[in-house]
Design an enzyme around this catalytic site. Structure first.
Site, PDB file in Angstrom:
ATOM      1  N   SER A 196       0.859  -1.182   0.000  1.00 22.86           N
ATOM      2  CA  SER A 196       0.000   0.000   0.000  1.00 22.86           C
ATOM      3  C   SER A 196       0.897   1.234   0.000  1.00 22.86           C
ATOM      4  O   SER A 196       2.067   1.158   0.421  1.00 22.86           O
ATOM      5  CB  SER A 196      -0.901   0.008   1.248  1.00 22.86           C
ATOM      6  OG  SER A 196      -1.547   1.259   1.420  1.00 22.86           O
ATOM      7  N   TYR A 204      -2.220  -0.668  10.282  1.00 24.77           N
ATOM      8  CA  TYR A 204      -2.324  -1.055   8.873  1.00 24.77           C
ATOM      9  C   TYR A 204      -1.027  -0.736   8.136  1.00 24.77           C
ATOM     10  O   TYR A 204      -0.469  -1.589   7.430  1.00 24.77           O
ATOM     11  CB  TYR A 204      -3.495  -0.334   8.207  1.00 24.77           C
ATOM     12  CG  TYR A 204      -3.610  -0.625   6.728  1.00 24.77           C
ATOM     13  CD1 TYR A 204      -4.068  -1.859   6.280  1.00 24.77           C
ATOM     14  CD2 TYR A 204      -3.254   0.340   5.779  1.00 24.77           C
ATOM     15  CE1 TYR A 204      -4.172  -2.128   4.920  1.00 24.77           C
ATOM     16  CE2 TYR A 204      -3.348   0.070   4.421  1.00 24.77           C
ATOM     17  CZ  TYR A 204      -3.810  -1.159   3.999  1.00 24.77           C
ATOM     18  OH  TYR A 204      -3.896  -1.426   2.649  1.00 24.77           O
TER      19      TYR A 204
END
Length: 250
Positions: free
Chosen positions: A143, A156
């Site tokens: 990501s 995350y």
């Protein structure tokens, strides 16, 4: 590129929607034999049926990436049905972001289990085959949060930083050991998938939804990148792709 992809056996985790679904359909259309894994077996069946009707080849199995036995079973399915494994796309992931002060510890542990342990379990399942055949391609979804820190995304982002480091070490060790395992790590920005559905903290969800409404792009864009990586000649590897809208502010 299509000739390079044709007949390759590709395992895709998180294949029941979003990036995984788009990638499965695109690769199958180019002649790959895709092996789909995710928790929602009904969705996998639907996708596999659609691929079959379009002339492609797909098999599927329910997969919880947090369970080593499930990962082993998906690799076995690929070997039993298609004789080998050429590529694994480690795509399963969760993003229930929230401020640390919200103390959503269950979400923290769930992200570690899926985003980190899921990658480890997938690699543990497929690596023996790749080492034995002295070839293989590991592709993983990180990501932009694995490149830059964002408020609300401490855990995350941490899991996606792990993916970045893990994939780089895998590449280096493969080169040192002569196993010829290629790697590619993808760093998507705002991609319009079901990922936001995992966020339960209202303020964070509203903020993220605004960002995705403004900058979100189709998962097909990531599928194209996966196909590009797989389509390179066997003696070529491209390690990292950052993918986002042209007007992204991050």
């Amino acid at each position: 590129m299509t000739d390079t992809i044709k007949n390759k056996v590709v395992i895709i985790t998180g294949a029941s929607s979003g990036i995984g679904e788009a990638t499965a359909k695109l690769l199958a259309s180019k002649g790959a034999k895709v092996v789909l894994g995710a928790r929602r077996e009904d969705k996998l069946k639907q996708i596999a049926d659609e691929i079959g009707k379009a002339g492609g080849q797909a098999v599927y199995r329910e997969l919880d990436v947090t369970k080593p036995s499930d990962n082993d079973a998906v690799v076995k399915l690929a070997k039993d049905r298609f004789g080998r494994v050429d590529v694994i796309f480690l795509n399963a992931g969760l993003m229930p972001n929230s401020p640390l002060s919200a103390l959503k510890t269950d979400d923290w542990h769930q992200m570690v289990d899926v985003n980190i342990k899921g990658v480890l379990n997938g690699i543990a399942a497929v690596l023996p085959a790749f080492i034995e055949q002295k070839s293989g391609h590991v592709i993983a979804t990180s990501s932009v949060a694995g490149l830059k820190a964002y408020p609300g995304g401490a855990v995350y982002g941490g899991t996606k930083w792990f993916v970045r480091d893990f994939m780089e070490v895998l590449r280096m060790e493969s080169a040192m050991e002569g196993t010829n395992i290629r790697t590619a790590t993808i760093y998507p920005a705002a991609i319009n998938t079901e990922l936001l559905n995992t966020i339960s903290q209202r303020q964070t969800l509203d903020q993220m939804q605004n960002t995705y409404d403004k900058y979100g792009i189709s998962p097909d864009r990531i599928a194209n990148v996966v196909a590009f990586a797989i389509g390179q000649p066997e003696d070529t590897t491209i390690n990292e792709f950052t993918v986002g809208p042209a007007n992204q502010p991050w």
